[in-house]
Write a protein that holds these residues in place. Structure first.
Motif, PDB file in Angstrom:
ATOM      1  N   ALA A 162     -64.456  21.506   9.288  1.00  0.00           N
ATOM      2  CA  ALA A 162     -63.767  20.241   9.575  1.00  0.00           C
ATOM      3  C   ALA A 162     -64.454  19.096   8.841  1.00  0.00           C
ATOM      4  O   ALA A 162     -65.692  19.035   8.794  1.00  0.00           O
ATOM      5  N   PRO A 163     -63.696  18.178   8.240  1.00  0.00           N
ATOM      6  CA  PRO A 163     -64.322  17.060   7.523  1.00  0.00           C
ATOM      7  C   PRO A 163     -65.048  16.109   8.461  1.00  0.00           C
ATOM      8  O   PRO A 163     -64.622  15.887   9.591  1.00  0.00           O
ATOM      9  N   ASP A 164     -66.158  15.561   7.961  1.00  0.00           N
ATOM     10  CA  ASP A 164     -66.880  14.552   8.725  1.00  0.00           C
ATOM     11  C   ASP A 164     -66.991  13.229   7.957  1.00  0.00           C
ATOM     12  O   ASP A 164     -67.566  12.262   8.455  1.00  0.00           O
ATOM     13  N   THR A 165     -66.450  13.214   6.745  1.00  0.00           N
ATOM     14  CA  THR A 165     -66.525  12.028   5.887  1.00  0.00           C
ATOM     15  C   THR A 165     -65.175  11.797   5.233  1.00  0.00           C
ATOM     16  O   THR A 165     -64.476  12.755   4.875  1.00  0.00           O
ATOM     17  N   ILE A 166     -64.810  10.533   5.073  1.00  0.00           N
ATOM     18  CA  ILE A 166     -63.585  10.162   4.355  1.00  0.00           C
ATOM     19  C   ILE A 166     -63.971   9.395   3.102  1.00  0.00           C
ATOM     20  O   ILE A 166     -64.790   8.469   3.152  1.00  0.00           O
ATOM     21  N   VAL A 167     -63.403   9.795   1.958  1.00  0.00           N
ATOM     22  CA  VAL A 167     -63.614   9.097   0.693  1.00  0.00           C
ATOM     23  C   VAL A 167     -62.429   8.165   0.469  1.00  0.00           C
ATOM     24  O   VAL A 167     -61.288   8.611   0.336  1.00  0.00           O
ATOM     25  N   HIS A 168     -62.698   6.871   0.404  1.00  0.00           N
ATOM     26  CA  HIS A 168     -61.676   5.844   0.236  1.00  0.00           C
ATOM     27  C   HIS A 168     -61.653   5.359  -1.217  1.00  0.00           C
ATOM     28  O   HIS A 168     -62.525   5.730  -2.012  1.00  0.00           O
ATOM     29  N   PRO A 169     -60.688   4.524  -1.601  1.00  0.00           N
ATOM     30  CA  PRO A 169     -60.688   3.952  -2.953  1.00  0.00           C
ATOM     31  C   PRO A 169     -62.021   3.286  -3.273  1.00  0.00           C
ATOM     32  O   PRO A 169     -62.663   2.681  -2.410  1.00  0.00           O
ATOM     33  N   GLY A 170     -62.423   3.401  -4.555  1.00  0.00           N
ATOM     34  CA  GLY A 170     -63.694   2.830  -4.965  1.00  0.00           C
ATOM     35  C   GLY A 170     -64.899   3.610  -4.493  1.00  0.00           C
ATOM     36  O   GLY A 170     -66.021   3.092  -4.487  1.00  0.00           O
ATOM     37  N   ASN A 171     -64.695   4.872  -4.100  1.00  0.00           N
ATOM     38  CA  ASN A 171     -65.781   5.735  -3.600  1.00  0.00           C
ATOM     39  C   ASN A 171     -66.466   5.156  -2.361  1.00  0.00           C
ATOM     40  O   ASN A 171     -67.660   5.371  -2.131  1.00  0.00           O
ATOM     41  N   ARG A 172     -65.723   4.414  -1.562  1.00  0.00           N
ATOM     42  CA  ARG A 172     -66.265   3.960  -0.281  1.00  0.00           C
ATOM     43  C   ARG A 172     -66.199   5.110   0.710  1.00  0.00           C
ATOM     44  O   ARG A 172     -65.167   5.778   0.834  1.00  0.00           O
ATOM     45  N   LEU A 173     -67.295   5.341   1.427  1.00  0.00           N
ATOM     46  CA  LEU A 173     -67.400   6.475   2.339  1.00  0.00           C
ATOM     47  C   LEU A 173     -67.470   5.986   3.776  1.00  0.00           C
ATOM     48  O   LEU A 173     -68.194   5.035   4.092  1.00  0.00           O
ATOM     49  N   THR A 174     -66.723   6.650   4.646  1.00  0.00           N
ATOM     50  CA  THR A 174     -66.791   6.337   6.075  1.00  0.00           C
ATOM     51  C   THR A 174     -66.848   7.637   6.877  1.00  0.00           C
ATOM     52  O   THR A 174     -66.526   8.711   6.374  1.00  0.00           O
ATOM     53  N   THR A 175     -67.265   7.491   8.135  1.00  0.00           N
ATOM     54  CA  THR A 175     -67.141   8.606   9.063  1.00  0.00           C
ATOM     55  C   THR A 175     -65.671   8.754   9.427  1.00  0.00           C
ATOM     56  O   THR A 175     -64.829   7.925   9.056  1.00  0.00           O
ATOM     57  N   MET A 176     -65.351   9.775  10.207  1.00  0.00           N
ATOM     58  CA  MET A 176     -63.968  10.001  10.597  1.00  0.00           C
ATOM     59  C   MET A 176     -63.449   8.894  11.512  1.00  0.00           C
ATOM     60  O   MET A 176     -62.242   8.690  11.611  1.00  0.00           O
ATOM     61  N   ASP A 177     -64.357   8.165  12.170  1.00  0.00           N
ATOM     62  CA  ASP A 177     -63.922   7.043  13.007  1.00  0.00           C
ATOM     63  C   ASP A 177     -64.144   5.702  12.307  1.00  0.00           C
ATOM     64  O   ASP A 177     -64.288   4.664  12.939  1.00  0.00           O
ATOM     65  N   ASN A 178     -64.193   5.759  10.953  1.00  0.00           N
ATOM     66  CA  ASN A 178     -64.145   4.572  10.102  1.00  0.00           C
ATOM     67  C   ASN A 178     -65.421   3.723  10.102  1.00  0.00           C
ATOM     68  O   ASN A 178     -65.379   2.520   9.851  1.00  0.00           O
ATOM     69  N   VAL A 179     -66.570   4.319  10.332  1.00  0.00           N
ATOM     70  CA  VAL A 179     -67.844   3.619  10.181  1.00  0.00           C
ATOM     71  C   VAL A 179     -68.308   3.779   8.730  1.00  0.00           C
ATOM     72  O   VAL A 179     -68.418   4.910   8.222  1.00  0.00           O
ATOM     73  N   ASP A 180     -68.564   2.657   8.056  1.00  0.00           N
ATOM     74  CA  ASP A 180     -68.950   2.706   6.647  1.00  0.00           C
ATOM     75  C   ASP A 180     -70.350   3.295   6.491  1.00  0.00           C
ATOM     76  O   ASP A 180     -71.319   2.797   7.079  1.00  0.00           O
ATOM     77  N   ILE A 181     -70.464   4.355   5.698  1.00  0.00           N
ATOM     78  CA  ILE A 181     -71.755   5.006   5.469  1.00  0.00           C
ATOM     79  C   ILE A 181     -72.059   5.112   3.969  1.00  0.00           C
ATOM     80  O   ILE A 181     -72.887   5.914   3.548  1.00  0.00           O
TER      81      ILE A 181
END
Length: 310
Positions: A82-101
């Motif tokens: 199961a994924p634990d990280t989301i890759v957003h535009p510009g290589n911004r990384l967040t947790t699955m509950d949208n905390v920027d990491i």
């Protein structure tokens, strides 16, 4: 230009986003950057590309994949992780509950991960592309293209990987050009594979009659081409040329020419402030009225409504 060169011009890298992820199992990331096209390779270990619909694809060390967007997908060490990280535009990384990491995982220039000695390294570059010309290329590809290491241009991918991990002057330009070369090499390798079912316009480029005719059309789409004039240029009879073109490309010469002109016109209407009359002459029509008639017949809307996004 040949058809592939023209279509690739629409997806040329311009400040493309790059990332090198160093990972240790179990790992999984949700890719939600909205990119229309991504190119990725495993420098170490392996990775599974898991689309929301369809079968997972295994990318082994040295393999290269092209992934069509903009729909999100998952990449991980196993399809079941199961994924634990989301890759957003510009290589911004967040947790699955949208905390920027993003800063927490930064290991260096364009590099992220928890452990610099991780067993898996995935390098990727993404394109934000749009337009009807680019769409013709995207339509010829499956959602995920996998080219095994044995068929890839290893020196290009190695240079790209080295550049991603450095931070020298002019790096963005170098990365853009290397990504372009990697994409071209990967597409060539893919279309050469039997399972690719390469589109007719690609296969026909190597034909001694139809290849030159396609280049004539792409070099000068505004020329008043006819079947007879194209046949004469390549040294064939009109009837023989028309039959061969339709057989190899999958449509008659004038249908192909009209489709190419409409794609060019559609992009010019959206991407420039040129008048419809100017666009018409650029793609081979005498005036705005002639283009409007053809455009509405092929696209179902007028040039002005297409420009307005209606």
């Amino acid at each position: 230009m040949d058809p592939l060169a023209d279509l690739l011009d629409g997806v040329r890298a311009r400040s493309a986003a790059f990332c090198r992820a160093i990972l240790e199992p179990p790992w999984s990331m949700r890719i939600a950057d909205g990119a229309m096209l991504a190119l990725a390779t495993t420098l170490r270990g392996h990775a599974w590309i898991v689309p929301d619909e369809g079968e997972p694809v295994l990318m082994r060390t040295g393999d290269v994949v092209i992934i069509k967007g903009p729909d999100p997908y998952t990449i991980g060490d196993d399809p079941a992780t199961a994924p634990d990280t989301i890759v957003h535009p510009g290589n911004r990384l967040t947790t699955m509950d949208n905390v920027d990491i993003t800063d927490d995982l930064r290991l260096g220039p364009r590099t992220s991960g928890h452990n610099p000695d991780g067993s898996a390294i995935v390098a990727s570059g993404t394109y934000q592309v749009s337009g009807d010309v680019s769409e013709r290329l995207l339509n010829a590809l499956p959602d995920i293209v996998l080219v095994p290491r044995a068929s890839t241009q290893a020196p290009i991918m190695e240079l790209l990987a080295q550049e991603v991990s450095s931070d020298g002057p002019g790096q963005q330009v170098v990365l853009d050009r290397l990504l372009d070369l990697a994409l071209i090499a990967t597409l060539r390798a893919w279309f050469a594979r039997p399972e690719a079912q390469a589109p007719g316009w690609y296969r026909a480029q190597s034909d001694p009659l139809i290849g030159p005719a396609l280049r004539l059309i792409h070099d000068d789409p505004a020329h008043p081409w006819t079947v007879a004039s194209l046949a004469g240029k390549v040294g064939a009879s009109r009837a023989a040329f028309a039959r061969r073109f339709a057989t190899l490309v999958g449509e008659p010469p004038m249908t192909y020419l009209t489709g190419w002109r409409m794609a060019l016109a559609a992009d010019l209407l959206r991407a420039s402030e040129s008048t419809i009359d100017s666009v018409a002459r650029h793609v081979g029509y005498a005036n705005a009225f002639a283009l409007s008639v053809a455009f509405k017949r092929v696209r179902g809307v007028s040039p002005s409504r297409h420009r307005a996004g209606v």
